[in-house]
Write an enzyme that holds these catalytic residues in place. Structure first.
Site, PDB file in Angstrom:
ATOM      1  N   GLY A 254       0.843  -1.184  -0.233  1.00 23.54           N
ATOM      2  CA  GLY A 254       0.005  -0.047  -0.105  1.00 23.54           C
ATOM      3  C   GLY A 254       0.863   1.283   0.157  1.00 23.54           C
TER       4      GLY A 254
ATOM      5  N   GLY B 167       2.416   2.236  12.797  1.00 24.40           N
ATOM      6  CA  GLY B 167       1.775   1.199  13.282  1.00 24.40           C
ATOM      7  C   GLY B 167       2.172   0.493  14.274  1.00 24.40           C
TER       8      GLY B 167
ATOM      9  N   PRO C  23      15.156  -8.685  13.145  1.00 20.25           N
ATOM     10  CA  PRO C  23      16.365  -8.239  12.177  1.00 20.25           C
ATOM     11  C   PRO C  23      16.078  -8.812  10.367  1.00 20.25           C
ATOM     12  CG  PRO C  23      17.431  -9.444  13.969  1.00 20.25           C
ATOM     13  CD  PRO C  23      16.162  -9.742  13.909  1.00 20.25           C
TER      14      PRO C  23
ATOM     15  N   GLU D  48       9.307   3.953   6.879  1.00 21.82           N
ATOM     16  CA  GLU D  48       9.308   5.136   5.847  1.00 21.82           C
ATOM     17  C   GLU D  48      11.078   5.636   5.687  1.00 21.82           C
ATOM     18  OE1 GLU D  48       5.411   7.481   5.625  1.00 21.82           O
ATOM     19  OE2 GLU D  48       5.689   6.192   7.374  1.00 21.82           O
TER      20      GLU D  48
END
Ligand code: FES
Ligand code: FES
Lengths: 695, 169
Positions: free
Chosen positions: A237, A508, A588, A661
């Site tokens: 998404g 989130g 990881p 991000e």
């Protein structure tokens, strides 16, 4: 109670991805794949004009086509309750207004997708066209009244920027641009929906099942208990599925129109370019002024982006300039141009991605102008406290990222374009800083129930869109409860579960994870270490991160090696390294994949991604994956992600910050800076296409 | 028409307009093959058709009466994963998983093509064996887009599978 920090046992280890087997066998079922009988396929008919009204919809020929069952238009579609403030993006088929080319003007429901598609072709729509504004020159920019995306102020100023620039020994003043970019998740938006007369159930491709429900219930005139949204698997998404989009609404309307029959709506790849959001083009005017030794006196960033005229989305392009480096004067502003085009929305690191491209290329230019190594320049401008808020940073380790990343990459320092060659290739290296704020959303609820045999059922309406929520929330649950991950039965992705916020904003896992830890600790407080089978605890988070006392951010350093072909201008990226400071990395393996995914999308944006509008109507003409290029296997060589070994108990009780991000943020700048080092040609506009390096 | 999908025979009525992809997904409910673009631009719909990798969105179902289709679901034996699937798990060669069944089928097909000595755009010598180098594998997998950007993991997975194949033969 407020959660308190927990000890890592499972966290930090590479627990297997909990849904891996389903994915590699193809058994994972995504939204439109949910098995239902007797399904009707829905096809969206889109407006071919940019502004105007629908005069008449003639569905005769469509309805005569074998297999077509219903055609819904603005007169026949189910009505939404009257609401003057209704979000016009969601106001599908409720009035005759056309607000952009590509808007949904009718839906065709048919027994097969072939019939639905042909039916859509046969629907005749008469339009009354009106003059429209679809390019940046067509309308006046304005200052968004209620701030820009991410909760940032529209304008910010500290100190006298003009005076600071005037007094500076070295000045960079340039304009940087980034194009329209499209999230383009591999799974197009879509839904399977069923209205049984009492309950609307949607298997939806969404990043937020509860946001879908809380938007849809009032929009459709239903009670929240009448809407259920499930998203067991979501094929990516990157922000576009963060909230409802018109196709989700269309699927719901179609279901309401045919009570008792399930409907299925799959957005086509072409439709994705008009109905699934995008990152708008941005124009950044950046001014940097520094003393001869590179110490910044002033930082200015004026950003212009574009929004749709009927729903504002203001990309926070200039926000990072407020906090990134120490300078006595900093000013940053946002303006948006309202156009008759589709609605932009979130795409991975909105604001930071385009803004840091501008800012970090400008820093490279400043380094060259001042004759200082670009790493050293950034180190010299390291602030003691957050320049924007005056608060201490939680744990600002940008310098360590730059140093450690540089060591691994083999950065030796330089003060101008190297223009090294290897045969017919120019070879160069570049660096850029990354940053992303630590966001956190209150109001997440978790329920934990004690099961037989020392097992625990942990429920929260989080969504796994590939970031690995099923896996890392299992690990957080295990450590919060002090049990093995195999003793945790985690349930997610269903709005019938306790309320959770969006899988987005790199917030989130932090927001959900805090709720899980708080609930586990409440369960232990209420029922002790050895609770009886069947007892359960539910709790909702109000607070955790130390937002009041500290400025919470993540940082990173991206290093790129670039080769530019001297005769063709072809640009390749043989090496791309990111080193990040993101708190504890819970897993990881899945964490590395998240960071690599960001780096690869940054590389893709640096080299290829560029959406073009038709200047006559404002629709996107690069509306498929053959004309809107994204990085493929052969484009991605040695891409590596590293992180500092750390934990951040100020941000979350498990010590981690978001990682979705930051990987994309500095990447395009690092590549552009490397291309400059290779060629001596400064490119200030994305993407870095071959023509920029020729002639 | 008939189709054998993952070892099961099906008889199915299709429209002349129905693609092989839609016949599988919408008529037969075989969702282990994915639709990412419907235009041959992403690779999500890759299957092995009569043993060769094939984009099902680009072919009409009626042209493949009697064909044998293998999707990711049919690659392994019983409950065992195919070595390529295991390698994807071992190297986290995916995130959202939507491109994955296509990547897995494509990798199986690509390794077969390599074994048979088919050259690619980056093969130096057109005669003789092609080696499963990183460059070869990247090139041969480039028809399968992954927007999650799991290329590093996918490459490691396909290399592992190529190595196992070498040892086995
Ligand atoms: S769906 Fe067939 S190649 Fe994209
Ligand atoms: S795993 Fe998400 S597109 Fe490849």
């Amino acid at each position: 109670m407020t959660a308190t920090p927990i000890t890592a046992r499972s966290m930090g280890t590479s627990l297997d991805r909990q849904d891996g087997r389903e994915k590699v066998t193809g058994h994972a079922t995504y939204a439109v794949e949910h098995p239902v009988d007797d399904v009707l396929q829905v096809w969206m008919v889109q407006a071919p004009v940019a502004r105007g009204t629908v005069r008449r919809v003639d569905a005769g020929a469509a309805l005569a086509h074998p297999g077509v069952v219903r055609v819904l238009d603005h007169e026949s579609a189910p009505r939404m309750p009257a609401d003057d403030d209704r979000d016009l993006e969601y106001s599908v088929l409720q009035d005759d207004r056309i607000r952009f080319r590509g808007q949904v003007v009718a839906l065709v429901l048919a027994e097969s997708s072939e019939a639905a598609r042909e039916g859509a072709r046969l629907v005749r729509v008469d339009y009354a066209e009106e003059p429209h504004a679809v390019t940046m020159d067509d309308a006046e920019a304005y200052a968004p009244e209620s701030g820009v995306n991410g909760g940032h102020e529209t304008d910010y100023a500290d100190g006298d920027l003009d005076a600071a620039i005037h007094d500076s020994a070295v000045v960079v003043e340039q304009t940087y641009t980034t194009p329209h970019e499209f999230n383009s998740p591999m799974e197009p938006h879509g839904a399977t929906a069923l209205w049984d007369g009492a309950m609307l159930t949607m298997w939806d491709s969404t990043q937020a099942v509860h946001a879908m429900r809380s938007t849809f219930a009032p929009l459709l005139g239903l009670g929240e208990e009448q809407v259920r949204v499930l998203a067991p698997y979501v094929g990516g998404g990157f922000g576009s599925k963060g909230g409802p989009k018109a196709p989700d609404v269309a699927a719901a309307l179609a279901a309401l129109a045919v009570e008792g029959r399930p409907v299925r709506l799959a957005t086509t790849r072409q439709q994705m370019f008009s109905l699934a959001g995008y990152r708008t083009q941005t124009v950044s005017h950046v001014r940097l002024g520094a003393d001869a030794d590179g110490r910044l006196r002033g930082v200015g960033h004026e950003a212009i982006s574009q929004t749709s005229g009927f729903k504002e989305f203001a990309e926070q392009t200039a926000s990072a300039a407020r906090m990134l480096y120490a300078a006595e004067a900093r000013s940053s502003t946002h303006r948006v141009v309202p156009l008759d085009v589709s609605v932009p929305s979130w795409m991975r690191a909105p604001g930071e991605m385009p803004g840091m491209f501008a800012h970090e290329v400008a820093m490279d230019e400043l380094a060259v102008a001042a004759g200082i190594d670009p790493v050293e320049l950034r180190v010299r401008n390291e602030p003691d406290v957050d320049p924007e808020t005056g608060k201490p940073f939680n744990d600002r380790r940008l310098v360590e990222c730059l140093r450690k990343g540089g060591e691994r990459f083999g950065w030796t320092g330089r003060t101008g374009p190297t223009r090294a060659t290897d045969g017919d290739w120019w070879v160069g290296t570049g660096v850029a800083a990354s940053t992303y704020p630590t966001l956190w959303m209150p109001g997440n609820t978790c329920r934990i129930e004690v099961l037989d045999g020392g097992r625990y059922a942990v429920s929260i309406g989080a969504v796994d869109i590939g970031q690995g929520a099923r896996t890392v929330l299992t690990q957080i649950s295990a450590d919060a409860l002090g049990v093995d991950p195999s003793a945790v039965d985690l349930a997610v992705a269903d709005s019938d579960l306790p309320v959770a916020t969006v899988a987005g904003g790199s917030a989130g896992t932090g927001s959900w994870g805090t709720a899980i830890v708080q609930t586990a600790q409440q369960l232990r407080a209420d029922h002790g270490a050895d609770p009886e089978v069947g007892v359960h605890t539910t709790s909702t988070t109000e607070e955790y991160p130390d937002m009041e006392a500290h400025a919470l951010h993540s940082f990173g350093a991206v290093y790129a090696e670039v080769r530019v072909h001297r005769w063709t201008g072809e640009l390749r990226v043989p090496r791309l390294h990111g080193t990040f400071s993101v708190g504890r990395v819970i897993n990881p393996v899945t964490g590395r994949s998240q960071l690599l995914g960001g780096l690869v999308m940054g590389l893709s944006g640096a080299l290829f991604e560029e959406g073009w509008r038709d200047p006559r109507y404002g629709h996107v003409v690069t509306q498929d994956l053959a004309s809107y290029h994204v990085a493929a296997h052969a484009d991605v060589k040695d891409v590596q992600a590293f992180w500092l070994d750390e934990e951040d108990p100020l941000a979350t009780p498990y010590g981690g910050r978001g990682i979705g991000e930051i990987g994309i943020v500095g990447t395009a700048a690092a590549i552009a800076n490397a291309a400059y080092d290779a060629t001596g040609i400064r490119v200030r506009d994305l993407p870095l296409t071959a023509d920029r390096f020729l002639g | 028409m008939t189709l054998a999908v993952d070892g099961t025979e099906h008889t199915v009525d299709v429209d002349t307009r129905t693609t092989l992809l839609d016949a599988l997904r919408e008529r037969l409910g075989v969702t282990s093959v994915k639709k990412g673009c419907d235009h041959g631009q992403c690779g999500a719909c890759t299957v092995l058709l009569d043993g060769r990798r094939h984009l099902t969105c680009l072919s009409l179902a009626v042209a493949h009466d009697g064909a044998e289709v293998t999707t990711a679901s049919g690659l392994g034996e019983d409950d065992e994963l195919h070595p390529v699937q295991q390698a994807f798990l071992d190297h986290d060669g995916y995130q959202c998983g939507y491109c994955t069944p296509g990547q897995v089928c494509s990798a199986v097909g690509a390794l077969d093509e390599l074994k048979e000595g088919h050259p690619s755009h980056v093969t130096e010598e057109l005669e003789g064996e092609a080696e499963p180098t990183e460059e070869e594998l990247r090139e041969r997998m480039s028809g399968n887009l992954c927007r999650c950007g799991a290329y590093a993991g996918i490459l490691a997975a396909v290399r592992q599978a190529a190595g196992e194949q070498e040892v086995a033969s």
